[in-house]
Design an enzyme around this catalytic site. Sequence first.
Site, PDB file in Angstrom:
ATOM      1  N   ASN A  80       0.802  -1.223   0.000  1.00 24.34           N
ATOM      2  CA  ASN A  80       0.000   0.000   0.000  1.00 24.34           C
ATOM      3  C   ASN A  80       0.835   1.275   0.000  1.00 24.34           C
ATOM      4  O   ASN A  80       0.346   2.316   0.368  1.00 24.34           O
ATOM      5  CB  ASN A  80      -0.936  -0.022   1.222  1.00 24.34           C
ATOM      6  CG  ASN A  80      -1.867   1.157   1.280  1.00 24.34           C
ATOM      7  OD1 ASN A  80      -2.673   1.360   0.386  1.00 24.34           O
ATOM      8  ND2 ASN A  80      -1.736   1.971   2.319  1.00 24.34           N
ATOM      9  N   TYR A 132       3.793   8.212 -11.661  1.00 20.03           N
ATOM     10  CA  TYR A 132       2.775   7.551 -10.838  1.00 20.03           C
ATOM     11  C   TYR A 132       1.816   6.766 -11.721  1.00 20.03           C
ATOM     12  O   TYR A 132       1.507   5.598 -11.458  1.00 20.03           O
ATOM     13  CB  TYR A 132       2.028   8.619 -10.038  1.00 20.03           C
ATOM     14  CG  TYR A 132       0.955   8.096  -9.110  1.00 20.03           C
ATOM     15  CD1 TYR A 132       1.273   7.595  -7.859  1.00 20.03           C
ATOM     16  CD2 TYR A 132      -0.393   8.137  -9.484  1.00 20.03           C
ATOM     17  CE1 TYR A 132       0.282   7.138  -6.991  1.00 20.03           C
ATOM     18  CE2 TYR A 132      -1.386   7.685  -8.637  1.00 20.03           C
ATOM     19  CZ  TYR A 132      -1.043   7.185  -7.394  1.00 20.03           C
ATOM     20  OH  TYR A 132      -2.026   6.733  -6.555  1.00 20.03           O
TER      21      TYR A 132
END
Length: 261
Positions: free
Chosen positions: A88, A154
């Site tokens: 995560n 990203y």
Amino acid sequence: MSVQMRDAVAVVTGGGSGIGRATAHSLARRGARVVVTDCDGGRADAVAGELGERGIAAVCDVTRLEDLQSVRDLALERFGRVDIVMNNVGILAVGPVEDIPLDAWQRVIDVNLLGIVRSNLVFLPVLVEQGAGHVVNTASTAGLLPYGYEQMPYTATKHAVVGLSEALALYLRPRGIGVSCLCPGVVATNIVEQVTFYGETSPPRGPNSPVLDAGTVGELVADGIAEDRFLILTVPEVANELRERGADMDAYLSRLIADVM
């Protein structure tokens, strides 16, 4: 194949805040024991303290294989097993693509993508040997749809996480191990702390959707694990956009390009 939450052992990276913290709470409320890891030891300790006897903390930098190995060893020593692994951790480099330097790309790839690769090397042998478990990889709607041109490292890594997760599902599900890919929209977290800006930046774009609180997302993750679902969306409308994209990618991109011109 679904994991029984009661007394399951979960490892959550990036668990010191945001979606990781919320998921740790959701899993603990359902009876799991959670190893909360974060590169900030104080945050990991705080969340583990919130979980009481169901939480322990560990410092973990996902760019360091030895940190992940230490987390695995801690979980096995304290609880004797690992059932759920949630990868995560994510960082962003934001700006015009021509202004983002190579070292920023390398850093984002090292954390967002290779962090999961390292986790797989450490935890998958444990799950495969026991023939049970569940892996959750946090991607993003930016890993499904091409909005994120102002945060291209990203976007690229999150698309890679989606593809990696799909391939993992093909490999692991026949071995009794579930795989979920979390693709959240905008969530109220402190991820801005993990953003580096380059050049002149513009506001991020994405599907129009409300900002969700992290607690809601944590519950969606716990539900997804319990139901053994692969794709976990926080914005249901994204499914419709995926269908539009799949039906005619040229037409879909042309529509998006017209919107930004």
